[in-house]
Design a protein around this motif. Structure first.
Motif, short mmCIF file in Angstrom:
data_model
loop_
_atom_site.label_atom_id
_atom_site.label_comp_id
_atom_site.label_asym_id
_atom_site.label_seq_id
_atom_site.Cartn_x
_atom_site.Cartn_y
_atom_site.Cartn_z
N LYS A 129 -6.86 -4.45 1.36
CA LYS A 129 -6.77 -3.21 0.61
C LYS A 129 -5.81 -3.44 -0.56
CE LYS A 129 -5.56 1.71 1.13
NZ LYS A 129 -5.09 2.75 2.07
N MET A 130 -6.11 -2.85 -1.72
CA MET A 130 -5.26 -3.03 -2.90
C MET A 130 -4.99 -1.69 -3.56
SD MET A 130 -3.78 -5.57 -4.37
CE MET A 130 -2.48 -5.34 -5.58
N THR A 131 -3.69 -1.34 -3.66
CA THR A 131 -3.28 -0.13 -4.35
C THR A 131 -2.22 -0.46 -5.39
OG1 THR A 131 -1.57 0.35 -2.70
CG2 THR A 131 -3.74 1.33 -2.34
N TYR A 132 -2.14 0.40 -6.42
CA TYR A 132 -1.16 0.22 -7.48
C TYR A 132 -0.39 1.53 -7.69
CZ TYR A 132 -3.95 -3.87 -8.85
OH TYR A 132 -4.62 -5.05 -8.86
N LYS A 133 0.85 1.40 -8.13
CA LYS A 133 1.64 2.54 -8.58
C LYS A 133 1.57 2.57 -10.10
CE LYS A 133 3.75 4.28 -4.81
NZ LYS A 133 3.76 5.72 -4.45
N VAL A 134 1.08 3.69 -10.65
CA VAL A 134 0.97 3.80 -12.10
C VAL A 134 1.60 5.11 -12.56
CG1 VAL A 134 -1.13 2.41 -12.19
CG2 VAL A 134 -1.31 4.88 -11.94
#
Length: 296
Positions: free
Chosen positions: A22-27
């Motif tokens: 799973k891949m998440t980013y904080k933007v």
């Protein structure tokens, strides 16, 4: 919910295993409706001039097993997670959750692969091959075949900055393929519109797969995917929608895209939901004698 096929055992170790990744980013977000922008903390951030940050999911949890000899195409709309998956497989980015396992170091070939525009094509061949660990003797042996695969002929001695985007892409592919990588990742580098190059590059990838390797290809050209792949996965908004034969998967995706382009969102959603409902999910299970795979 995706179906689960019966358990089976691989005859040998696979080239790539993607295990519950799973891949998440904080933007940063200027949307005041977001949860991060509301409440006391949100008001304090706004007063201090600090932007709110939200979590964006680039890739939802998925698992895949890619065996030796496979050529895997990855298709989907912009923002579907295709390039994110390539970065995870190549090791450029670590997943937020899960793990990616490879039998050797993958080589990522992208259209933005760093070469030196001011140098000639032949000089970039030397630099690129040296960067991949080849010796000068090996480069001398491979030079003619690299030039032949690229199709640049006498243009190989001109500055790379004078090349068209297609010429530069062909050179990058020829350089990357020269090292005989076991795992080759090709990100939008084959869409040159050159029929002769397509034939040569397909023949080269067939050679790589015959050497017990595997190839991953990201492309918006469904014809390229059908011609060069033995298996195709369809991603949409970070989710695995379909994993099947090149013909069936590209046909479904083409129908989906055609309905979207006509504004038939309900029909497009139905096509996507039907494909996802028939997906045979993969589970990676550990055991003492190795990996046991469920599903595809």
């Amino acid at each position: 919910m995706a179906a689960i096929d019966e358990t089976f055992f691989l005859d040998g170790p696979p080239c790539v295993v993607i295990d519950r990744v799973k891949m998440t980013y904080k933007v940063e977000s200027s949307d005041e409706r977001s949860g991060a922008a509301r409440g006391l903390k949100g008001r304090l951030r706004k007063a201090l001039g600090r932007p709110s940050r939200v979590t964006v999911t680039a890739l939802k949890e998925l698992s895949l097993v890619v065996e030796r000899g496979e050529s895997v195409g990855i298709i989907g709309r912009n923002g579907s997670g295709k390039s994110t998956m390539m970065k995870l497989i190549s090791g450029q980015t670590a997943p937020t959750e899960g793990g990616v396992y490879a039998s050797s170091t993958p080589i990522l070939l992208g259209v933005n692969a760093a070469l030196v525009p001011e140098l000639s094509g032949d000089q970039n061949v030397v630099l690129g091959c040296l960067a991949m660990g080849m010796s000068m003797e090996q480069i001398d042996e491979q030079f003619d075949s690299i030039v032949e695969l690229s199709g640049l002929e006498s243009a190989i001695y001109l500055p790379m900055k004078s090349y068209s985007s297609g010429m530069a892409s062909r050179l990058r592919f020829a350089i990357a393929a020269a090292v005989n990588p076991e795992i080759l990742l090709v990100d939008e580098a084959l869409n040159t519109g050159d029929a002769q190059f397509s034939s040569r590059s397909k023949a080269r990838m067939d050679e790589l797969r015959a050497q017990a390797g595997c190839v991953f290809i990201v492309s918006h050209s469904l014809e390229t995917i059908r011609d060069m792949c033995t298996r195709v996965i369809w991603l949409d908004k970070g989710e695995l929608i379909m994993d099947g034969s090149p013909e069936e998967t590209t046909d479904r995706y083409r129908d989906f895209s055609a309905h979207l382009s006509k504004g038939n969102n309900i029909s497009a959603t139905r096509i996507k939901d039907d494909a996802r409902a028939n997906l045979v999910a993969t589970q990676v299970l550990e055991r003492t004698s190795g990996r046991r795979m469920q599903g595809r």
